[in-house]
Design a protein around this motif. Structure first.
Motif, PDB file in Angstrom:
ATOM      1  N   THR A  51     -32.226 -38.864  22.757  1.00 13.75           N
ATOM      2  CA  THR A  51     -32.295 -37.811  21.753  1.00 13.75           C
ATOM      3  C   THR A  51     -33.752 -37.439  21.520  1.00 13.75           C
ATOM      4  OG1 THR A  51     -32.312 -39.517  20.055  1.00 13.75           O
ATOM      5  CG2 THR A  51     -30.188 -38.566  20.624  1.00 13.75           C
ATOM      6  N   LEU A  55     -30.660 -33.053  16.390  1.00 13.00           N
ATOM      7  CA  LEU A  55     -30.237 -31.970  15.507  1.00 13.00           C
ATOM      8  C   LEU A  55     -30.031 -32.540  14.102  1.00 13.00           C
ATOM      9  CD1 LEU A  55     -29.271 -29.073  15.026  1.00 13.00           C
ATOM     10  CD2 LEU A  55     -26.988 -29.801  15.776  1.00 13.00           C
ATOM     11  N   PRO A 287     -23.898 -27.916  20.474  1.00 12.67           N
ATOM     12  CA  PRO A 287     -24.940 -28.915  20.747  1.00 12.67           C
ATOM     13  C   PRO A 287     -24.500 -29.881  21.838  1.00 12.67           C
ATOM     14  CG  PRO A 287     -23.783 -29.476  18.737  1.00 12.67           C
ATOM     15  CD  PRO A 287     -23.234 -28.156  19.181  1.00 12.67           C
ATOM     16  N   ARG A 291     -28.747 -33.910  21.810  1.00 17.92           N
ATOM     17  CA  ARG A 291     -29.219 -33.592  20.464  1.00 17.92           C
ATOM     18  C   ARG A 291     -28.702 -34.568  19.413  1.00 17.92           C
ATOM     19  NH1 ARG A 291     -31.189 -28.585  19.416  1.00 17.92           N
ATOM     20  NH2 ARG A 291     -32.096 -29.749  17.673  1.00 17.92           N
TER      21      ARG A 291
END
Length: 497
Positions: A51, A55, A287, A291
């Motif tokens: 990651t 997000l 996404p 993310r």
């Protein structure tokens, strides 16, 4: 040698070779199948992408607040209500009018031209006006008002409502109702925004938990794959039976199924999240797993006094505005019981020498008049008043029930939020113990003190406990978000600005 004997001899030579070759082919096929199985399983057991740019929840809440179609639709309704207010303001617009009358033939040869400007009063049912007229020629006696001086006549006047339409009339009633409709539309927009934000919080956390669930099942699959490599070595050394490989392959397939199902759930959660995460043009963005944030966001903070926020609920304010609108209508209905008593005052300034009419049409002239009209039966007014009174009573009862319903909802959600914390604590304790048992059982199995069935049972129980802990964390987050929505906690929902 006779032919039948030769056939029997060849069969006797070939059959043992076929019997030997068949197991070799089967074993080769099984080996290839196992290699393919392990390759697919190891690919499924690969961890999720790193990651690098997780997000965040506040990113999703920001885009859903400004770009969710439900919110944009509600904003369009607010703009429509504001436009209706402007429409009602048109009843108070200044009006200009002009006329010209000419008699080219006939006994009278008078001609007159005039213009008027009318301005309705915003705080009374009357109006003020001003104008200019000029005429030439002769007019009949019943049109004596057409006579002016040589340079014309300047007029200014006003009309005041003294009883009916003094405090309220149709124009001001429509404006008040339209202004209240703006408040209704804005509170409806706020209700929509609160619901969207609560669902966005649930969607983001569901996506994150779906990613963590994938990680749990991939870890479970990796244990089986690592164990398979050890079993192969032990089987080749004759320390364990070959059937153990097949049994572990069965476990690999079962765990691989769990990985595939959890990945499917992750993709579906990402699609649902895309309903709230949008670009500046309002287009949905799905996404990817890269993310995924490393952990869940903490639950929304709970209000110290949830009931104190009761009056800030937009649905309660909606009913209050409806009651206010009905009371405005009640004032209009009572207005119709009043007699109409209007006061009119007018001043005329004749400009220049006397015209054809008479020398009297010169100088300054003023007029004052009163008009009275009284409805006798009032059946229309009584019917409207009764209907509006019943509407107000109905709105008051609706508000009472809604307030009781909201109180019960807040109490229930407060209980759910409080108990979800306890359930999460229990789930964490269960997970810790299940992981401890699974680790201990693996050590015992490696030392030969346990069997393969029991170690698989412990590992899968530990994975189930981890998933239950994730589900408990999700229920706590949703309970807190629902309570924030129920109490209209705008800062917690990202709606404070």
């Amino acid at each position: 040698m006779p032919l039948p004997n030769k056939l029997l001899l060849w069969l006797a030579i070939l059959l043992p070779a076929v019997a030997v070759a068949q197991p070799v082919a089967v074993q080769r096929q099984l080996a290839e199948s196992r290699r393919a199985l392990e390759a697919d399983a190891r690919a499924a057991a690969e961890p999720l992408p790193a990651t690098t740019a997780p997000l965040r929840l506040d990113e999703v809440l920001a885009t859903s607040r400004f770009h969710a179609p439900q919110v944009l639709e509600a904003l369009a309704r607010v703009r429509g209500a504001e436009a209706r207010v402007l429409t009602t303001e048109g009843a108070f617009d200044t009006l200009f009018s002009a006329q010209a009358d000419i008699r080219p033939t006939g006994y009278y040869d008078g001609a007159n031209v005039g213009a008027r400007v009318f301005q309705p009063l915003a705080n009374n049912g009357g109006n003020i006006y001003a104008g200019y007229d000029v005429s030439r020629g002769d007019f009949p006696s019943y049109q004596a008002d057409n006579f002016t001086a040589r340079a014309g006549r300047i007029t200014a006047g006003t009309l005041f409502s003294l009883l009916r339409d003094r405090d309220i009339d149709e124009r001001r009633f429509n404006r008040a109702i339209a202004s209240a409709d703006v408040v209704l539309a804005d509170n409806d927009r706020l209700m929509v925004a609160i619901g969207v934000q609560a669902r966005a919080i649930a969607a983001w956390n569901n996506w994150v938990i779906a990613g963590q669930r994938v990680a749990v099942y991939k870890g479970l699959l990796k244990l089986a794959l690592d164990r398979q490599a050890g079993f192969k070595r032990q089987v080749s050394e004759g320390l364990r039976p070959a059937i153990l490989l097949t049994e572990n392959e069965q476990n690999i397939l079962r765990r691989q199924t769990l990985v595939v199902q959890s990945e499917q759930a992750l993709e579906q959660a990402a699609v649902i999240l895309s309903l709230f995460w949008r670009d500046n043009d309002g287009n949905t963005i799905v996404p990817g797993p890269e993310r995924l944030p490393p952990q869940l966001a903490p639950p929304l903070p709970l209000a110290e006094d949830a009931m104190a926020a009761l009056e800030s609920r937009p649905d309660l304010r909606l009913v209050d505005v409806r009651i206010a609108q009905a009371r405005t209508k009640l004032a209009l209905d009572r207005n119709f019981f009043l007699p109409r008593l209007d006061l009119k005052a007018e001043v005329n300034q004749y400009v220049g020498a006397a015209g054809v009419g008479d020398i009297n049409y010169t100088g300054l002239e003023s007029k004052v008049g009163v008009a009275l009209s009284v409805p006798l039966q009032q059946r229309t007014a009584r019917g409207r008043l009764g209907q509006t009174t019943a509407d107000i009573e109905g709105f008051q009862q609706r508000r009472r029930f809604l307030e009781d319903q909201i109180r019960a909802e807040i109490i229930g959600l407060t209980i759910a939020a409080r108990q979800s914390l306890r359930l999460l604590g229990i789930a964490i304790d269960e997970q810790d113990r299940a992981l401890l048992m699974a680790n201990a059982e693996r050590r015992r199995f490696q030392e030969g003190a346990s069997d393969f069935f029991l170690v698989n049972l412990r590992e899968e129980a530990a994975a189930d406990a981890q998933v239950r802990r994730l589900d408990a964390a999700f229920r706590q987050i949703v309970a807190h978000a629902d309570l924030a929505a129920a109490t209209a906690d705008l800062p917690a929902l990202g709606l404070d600005r």
